[in-house]
Design a protein around this motif. Structure first.
Motif, PDB file in Angstrom:
ATOM      1  N   THR A  10      -4.622 -21.008  17.936  1.00  0.00           N
ATOM      2  CA  THR A  10      -2.486 -19.976  17.606  1.00  0.00           C
ATOM      3  C   THR A  10      -3.193 -18.564  17.923  1.00  0.00           C
ATOM      4  OG1 THR A  10      -4.109 -19.906  15.726  1.00  0.00           O
ATOM      5  CG2 THR A  10      -3.889 -21.898  15.355  1.00  0.00           C
ATOM      6  N   GLY A  11      -4.184 -18.412  18.686  1.00  0.00           N
ATOM      7  CA  GLY A  11      -3.466 -16.941  18.556  1.00  0.00           C
ATOM      8  C   GLY A  11      -3.952 -16.261  17.979  1.00  0.00           C
ATOM      9  N   TRP A  12      -3.424 -16.886  16.189  1.00  0.00           N
ATOM     10  CA  TRP A  12      -3.806 -15.955  15.389  1.00  0.00           C
ATOM     11  C   TRP A  12      -4.550 -14.947  14.711  1.00  0.00           C
ATOM     12  CZ3 TRP A  12      -5.965 -15.311  11.108  1.00  0.00           C
ATOM     13  CH2 TRP A  12      -5.444 -14.650   9.730  1.00  0.00           C
ATOM     14  N   GLU A  13      -5.600 -14.020  14.856  1.00  0.00           N
ATOM     15  CA  GLU A  13      -6.564 -13.486  14.558  1.00  0.00           C
ATOM     16  C   GLU A  13      -5.973 -12.820  13.252  1.00  0.00           C
ATOM     17  OE1 GLU A  13     -10.363 -11.162  16.506  1.00  0.00           O
ATOM     18  OE2 GLU A  13      -9.074 -11.880  17.547  1.00  0.00           O
ATOM     19  N   PRO A  14      -7.788 -12.862  12.769  1.00  0.00           N
ATOM     20  CA  PRO A  14      -7.050 -11.644  11.024  1.00  0.00           C
ATOM     21  C   PRO A  14      -7.171 -10.302  11.227  1.00  0.00           C
ATOM     22  CG  PRO A  14      -9.396 -13.221  10.915  1.00  0.00           C
ATOM     23  CD  PRO A  14      -8.758 -13.380  12.272  1.00  0.00           C
ATOM     24  N   ARG A  15      -6.784  -9.263  10.465  1.00  0.00           N
ATOM     25  CA  ARG A  15      -7.010  -8.202  11.057  1.00  0.00           C
ATOM     26  C   ARG A  15      -8.177  -7.775  10.001  1.00  0.00           C
ATOM     27  NH1 ARG A  15      -0.889  -7.412  10.327  1.00  0.00           N
ATOM     28  NH2 ARG A  15      -1.414  -9.678   9.726  1.00  0.00           N
ATOM     29  N   GLY A  16      -8.706  -6.568  10.344  1.00  0.00           N
ATOM     30  CA  GLY A  16      -9.892  -5.884   9.762  1.00  0.00           C
ATOM     31  C   GLY A  16     -11.535  -6.370   9.658  1.00  0.00           C
ATOM     32  N   VAL A  17     -11.879  -7.561   8.663  1.00  0.00           N
ATOM     33  CA  VAL A  17     -13.035  -7.568   9.219  1.00  0.00           C
ATOM     34  C   VAL A  17     -13.240  -8.562  10.165  1.00  0.00           C
ATOM     35  CG1 VAL A  17     -15.124  -8.948   7.768  1.00  0.00           C
ATOM     36  CG2 VAL A  17     -13.518  -7.477   6.761  1.00  0.00           C
ATOM     37  N   ARG A 140      -1.346   3.295  -7.322  1.00  0.00           N
ATOM     38  CA  ARG A 140      -0.668   4.734  -7.428  1.00  0.00           C
ATOM     39  C   ARG A 140      -0.762   5.568  -8.183  1.00  0.00           C
ATOM     40  NH1 ARG A 140       4.054   2.016  -8.993  1.00  0.00           N
ATOM     41  NH2 ARG A 140       4.191   3.096 -11.322  1.00  0.00           N
ATOM     42  N   THR A 141      -1.288   5.285  -9.644  1.00  0.00           N
ATOM     43  CA  THR A 141      -1.618   6.460 -10.352  1.00  0.00           C
ATOM     44  C   THR A 141      -2.268   7.596  -9.326  1.00  0.00           C
ATOM     45  OG1 THR A 141      -0.698   5.909 -12.623  1.00  0.00           O
ATOM     46  CG2 THR A 141      -2.646   7.040 -12.652  1.00  0.00           C
ATOM     47  N   LEU A 142      -3.877   6.637  -9.460  1.00  0.00           N
ATOM     48  CA  LEU A 142      -5.010   7.519  -9.092  1.00  0.00           C
ATOM     49  C   LEU A 142      -4.949   7.306  -7.190  1.00  0.00           C
ATOM     50  CD1 LEU A 142      -7.164   5.200 -10.385  1.00  0.00           C
ATOM     51  CD2 LEU A 142      -6.231   7.495 -11.702  1.00  0.00           C
ATOM     52  N   SER A 143      -3.772   6.963  -6.278  1.00  0.00           N
ATOM     53  CA  SER A 143      -3.728   7.114  -5.321  1.00  0.00           C
ATOM     54  C   SER A 143      -5.451   6.402  -4.618  1.00  0.00           C
ATOM     55  CB  SER A 143      -4.135   8.458  -5.045  1.00  0.00           C
ATOM     56  OG  SER A 143      -2.345   8.807  -5.345  1.00  0.00           O
ATOM     57  N   VAL A 144      -4.932   4.903  -5.291  1.00  0.00           N
ATOM     58  CA  VAL A 144      -6.863   4.360  -4.553  1.00  0.00           C
ATOM     59  C   VAL A 144      -5.748   2.918  -3.601  1.00  0.00           C
ATOM     60  CG1 VAL A 144      -8.337   5.734  -6.193  1.00  0.00           C
ATOM     61  CG2 VAL A 144      -6.725   3.119  -6.861  1.00  0.00           C
ATOM     62  N   PRO A 145      -6.945   2.432  -2.584  1.00  0.00           N
ATOM     63  CA  PRO A 145      -6.118   1.858  -2.837  1.00  0.00           C
ATOM     64  C   PRO A 145      -6.096   0.129  -3.704  1.00  0.00           C
ATOM     65  CG  PRO A 145      -8.517   1.863  -1.159  1.00  0.00           C
ATOM     66  CD  PRO A 145      -8.245   2.873  -2.206  1.00  0.00           C
ATOM     67  N   LEU A 146      -4.872  -1.100  -3.411  1.00  0.00           N
ATOM     68  CA  LEU A 146      -4.906  -1.668  -3.731  1.00  0.00           C
ATOM     69  C   LEU A 146      -5.286  -3.232  -2.782  1.00  0.00           C
ATOM     70  CD1 LEU A 146      -4.088  -3.675  -6.319  1.00  0.00           C
ATOM     71  CD2 LEU A 146      -1.443  -2.570  -6.098  1.00  0.00           C
ATOM     72  N   VAL A 147      -5.974  -4.109  -2.906  1.00  0.00           N
ATOM     73  CA  VAL A 147      -7.101  -4.657  -2.273  1.00  0.00           C
ATOM     74  C   VAL A 147      -6.169  -6.147  -3.135  1.00  0.00           C
ATOM     75  CG1 VAL A 147      -8.302  -6.056  -0.948  1.00  0.00           C
ATOM     76  CG2 VAL A 147      -8.353  -3.490  -0.826  1.00  0.00           C
ATOM     77  N   HIS A 148      -5.925  -7.143  -2.504  1.00  0.00           N
ATOM     78  CA  HIS A 148      -5.502  -8.280  -3.211  1.00  0.00           C
ATOM     79  C   HIS A 148      -5.763 -10.134  -2.536  1.00  0.00           C
ATOM     80  CE1 HIS A 148      -2.593 -10.189  -5.714  1.00  0.00           C
ATOM     81  NE2 HIS A 148      -2.205 -11.517  -4.844  1.00  0.00           N
ATOM     82  N   THR A 149      -5.886 -10.273  -3.178  1.00  0.00           N
ATOM     83  CA  THR A 149      -6.833 -11.220  -3.198  1.00  0.00           C
ATOM     84  C   THR A 149      -5.115 -12.709  -3.642  1.00  0.00           C
ATOM     85  OG1 THR A 149      -8.318 -11.900  -3.143  1.00  0.00           O
ATOM     86  CG2 THR A 149      -8.614 -13.542  -2.943  1.00  0.00           C
ATOM     87  N   TYR A 150      -5.048 -13.447  -2.708  1.00  0.00           N
ATOM     88  CA  TYR A 150      -3.507 -14.725  -2.346  1.00  0.00           C
ATOM     89  C   TYR A 150      -4.332 -15.767  -2.637  1.00  0.00           C
ATOM     90  CZ  TYR A 150       0.827 -16.589  -1.515  1.00  0.00           C
ATOM     91  OH  TYR A 150       1.480 -17.407  -1.781  1.00  0.00           O
ATOM     92  N   HIS A 151      -4.552 -16.395  -4.260  1.00  0.00           N
ATOM     93  CA  HIS A 151      -5.217 -17.570  -3.907  1.00  0.00           C
ATOM     94  C   HIS A 151      -4.280 -18.880  -3.394  1.00  0.00           C
ATOM     95  CE1 HIS A 151      -9.211 -15.947  -5.933  1.00  0.00           C
ATOM     96  NE2 HIS A 151      -8.905 -15.602  -6.395  1.00  0.00           N
ATOM     97  N   THR A 152      -3.444 -18.667  -4.941  1.00  0.00           N
ATOM     98  CA  THR A 152      -2.738 -19.806  -4.859  1.00  0.00           C
ATOM     99  C   THR A 152      -1.391 -20.654  -3.672  1.00  0.00           C
ATOM    100  OG1 THR A 152      -3.258 -19.387  -6.809  1.00  0.00           O
ATOM    101  CG2 THR A 152      -0.823 -20.862  -6.293  1.00  0.00           C
ATOM    102  N   ILE A 153      -1.610 -21.674  -3.220  1.00  0.00           N
ATOM    103  CA  ILE A 153       0.229 -22.207  -2.298  1.00  0.00           C
ATOM    104  C   ILE A 153       0.115 -22.242  -3.273  1.00  0.00           C
ATOM    105  CG2 ILE A 153       0.482 -23.476  -0.970  1.00  0.00           C
ATOM    106  CD1 ILE A 153      -2.549 -23.542   0.622  1.00  0.00           C
ATOM    107  N   TYR A 154       1.787 -21.369  -3.670  1.00  0.00           N
ATOM    108  CA  TYR A 154       2.657 -21.849  -4.491  1.00  0.00           C
ATOM    109  C   TYR A 154       3.942 -22.556  -3.992  1.00  0.00           C
ATOM    110  CZ  TYR A 154       1.305 -17.908  -7.334  1.00  0.00           C
ATOM    111  OH  TYR A 154       0.810 -17.221  -7.511  1.00  0.00           O
ATOM    112  N   GLN A 415     -13.036  -0.133   4.602  1.00  0.00           N
ATOM    113  CA  GLN A 415     -12.192  -0.278   5.159  1.00  0.00           C
ATOM    114  C   GLN A 415     -10.596   0.132   4.813  1.00  0.00           C
ATOM    115  OE1 GLN A 415     -11.655  -3.350   8.168  1.00  0.00           O
ATOM    116  NE2 GLN A 415     -13.695  -3.972   7.602  1.00  0.00           N
ATOM    117  N   ALA A 416      -9.914   0.089   3.860  1.00  0.00           N
ATOM    118  CA  ALA A 416      -8.962   0.250   2.935  1.00  0.00           C
ATOM    119  C   ALA A 416      -9.007   1.877   2.505  1.00  0.00           C
ATOM    120  CB  ALA A 416      -8.739  -1.045   1.990  1.00  0.00           C
ATOM    121  N   ARG A 417     -10.442   2.363   1.774  1.00  0.00           N
ATOM    122  CA  ARG A 417     -10.403   3.840   1.345  1.00  0.00           C
ATOM    123  C   ARG A 417     -10.033   4.261   2.972  1.00  0.00           C
ATOM    124  NH1 ARG A 417     -15.115   4.773  -1.464  1.00  0.00           N
ATOM    125  NH2 ARG A 417     -14.319   6.643  -2.364  1.00  0.00           N
ATOM    126  N   GLY A 418     -11.001   3.775   4.125  1.00  0.00           N
ATOM    127  CA  GLY A 418     -10.817   4.562   4.923  1.00  0.00           C
ATOM    128  C   GLY A 418      -9.520   5.055   5.675  1.00  0.00           C
TER     129      GLY A 418
END
Length: 432
Positions: A10-17, A140-154, A415-418
């Motif tokens: 597919t040519g798709w490759e996850p970014r990050g890890v 947002r209040t603490l200005s820290v990273p928000l990481v999200h796991t997408y569990h469900t195919i809605y 990585q998100a913090r960096g």
């Protein structure tokens, strides 16, 4: 698929890890204190589902890695409370929309103040609804990273909220893109989900990280007592010693496609098999009626609600694990079964590509004829089934290591913090 694997062809490759990413050092902040992680989820005990299992595993592994971890979730009632690092927000039932779902109440100011004083370094949301709103506000209040796991195919749940599947998909695409656009990174359990989000035009860093599994908990029977327990479970359901058990562990819901499993059972017409459906849900009545209509009531057993701690016992009493769901993001129950030494027989689904190795750990089917052929091959060849059982165990050890899961997620946090510039913490006013 391991974290960082590209999607073949597919040519798709996850970014990050990626495959060359080094595992993070023991987590610590610049001040030297442990990394503080807030996990937010709409689902938690006593509910039993894949999201709860995944978050519990992650919490345990992050703690083992030296993180300071707390959980923000919903209470089963109106009262907000805090117990051993788990904040439970008061909530009301939303079971008319989805069985056992709940909506958080707009209260909990004391909890918010406590979390802001604790000051997490990363917020990791695990749901897109009530607790996501809290996760986004805290990050947002603490200005820290928000990481999200997408569990469900809605998309596979449109029958709950839309009369039109096409319109339901458009709603899901727009909703998912809007929610994820506000995150610093997105974790998905399989390449199937990554492709889906790429199709939704989600432009956040995507990381494919399979959920890990406690391989000591989910394993074949080892002791005489465990073998006796498996026999007792069978006898309690009226299953004779010579009969073979086809096992399914699942919430009894329409999207799990258990109707098809019942139909396949009837068409296979093997009197020496019994289908055991472990779990409970709103679709049970329809399934019981379907079994009666097919004339297989005497070969289908419904266990009802099973305590989470007892689920490994039920895997140990099975011979083959079966399923026809197309709504899986990773198929944790298939992995649990594999870790328990059960060969797999399931409907073909891209999310199971890294789990079901054809002819090695089990088979995927696409038609009733294929189901019958594969089932006969499994049940009529004890030696071959034993080989598949051993291969399933080996595969589980390779693909589902819980420690690897924790380390990979921690790498995403770092990585998100960096990527974030040092910011001044801005506390929004919190009502007294």
């Amino acid at each position: 698929m391991r974290s960082g694997d590209a999607i073949a062809g597919t040519g798709w490759e996850p970014r990050g890890v990626n495959a060359n990413t080094k595992h993070p050092d023991p987590p610590a902040t610049t001040s030297g204190r442990p990394l503080r992680v807030l996990l937010t989820t709409d689902w938690w005990e006593p509910v039993v589902n894949g999201v709860v299992a995944s978050v519990q595993t992650l919490r345990r592994e992050l703690l083992a890695l030296g993180c300071d971890v707390r959980v923000l979730t919903l209470s089963q009632g109106l009262r907000t409370r805090n117990e051993e690092g788990v904040y439970r927000l008061g909530s009301v039932s939303a079971s008319m929309v989805y069985d056992r779902a709940r909506i958080g109440m707009p209260s909990g100011r004391r909890v918010l103040r406590e979390i802001l004083r604790w000051s997490p370094d990363v917020v990791h949301s695990q749901a897109e609804f009530s607790t996501y709103v809290w996760a986004r506000r805290i990050a947002r209040t603490l200005s820290v990273p928000l990481v999200h796991t997408y569990h469900t195919i809605y998309e596979d749940y449109t029958h709950y909220y839309s009369p039109s599947r096409t319109m339901g998909r458009k709603v899901v695409e727009s909703f998912s893109r809007r929610v994820l656009s506000r995150t610093d990174a997105v974790i998905v359990p399989t390449a199937k989900v990554a492709r889906l989000l790429t199709g939704y035009r989600v432009d956040r860093p995507l990381h494919v990280i399979p959920t890990g599994l406690d391989l000591e908990r989910f394993r074949p029977a080892r002791t005489a007592g465990e073998h006796a327990d498996a026999r007792a479970l069978r006898a309690g359901l009226g299953i004779r010693p010579e009969q073979r058990v086809l096992l399914s562990v699942s919430r009894l819901a329409k999207e799990k496609n258990l109707d098809e499993v019942l139909e396949m059972m009837a068409l296979a017409d093997r009197e020496d098999t019994v289908l055991v459906l472990v779990g409970e849900g709103p679709y049970r009545g329809a399934l019981e009626a379907r079994a009666a209509a097919l004339g297989i009531t005497d070969r289908v057993c419904f266990t009802g609600v099973v305590a989470p701690a007892d689920i490994p016992r039920w895997y140990r009493m099975g011979d083959v694990f079966v399923g026809a769901s197309l709504s899986e993001t990773q198929g944790l129950t298939f992995i649990e079964a594999m870790s328990s030494g059960l060969p797999l027989l399931c409907r073909r689904d891209p999310s199971l590509a890294s789990v079901v190795v054809e002819g090695v750990t089990g088979w995927q089917f696409e038609s009733p004829a294929q189901f019958t052929t594969r089932l006969n091959a499994l049940l009529d060849d004890p030696r071959g089934r034993e080989q598949m059982s051993r291969a399933a165990l080996d595969r589980a050890r390779i693909t589902c290591d819980a420690q690897e899961f924790g380390r990979s997620v921690l790498s995403v946090y770092q990585q998100a913090r960096g990527r974030r510039e040092p910011l001044i913490v801005r506390h929004e006013p919190v009502p007294a």
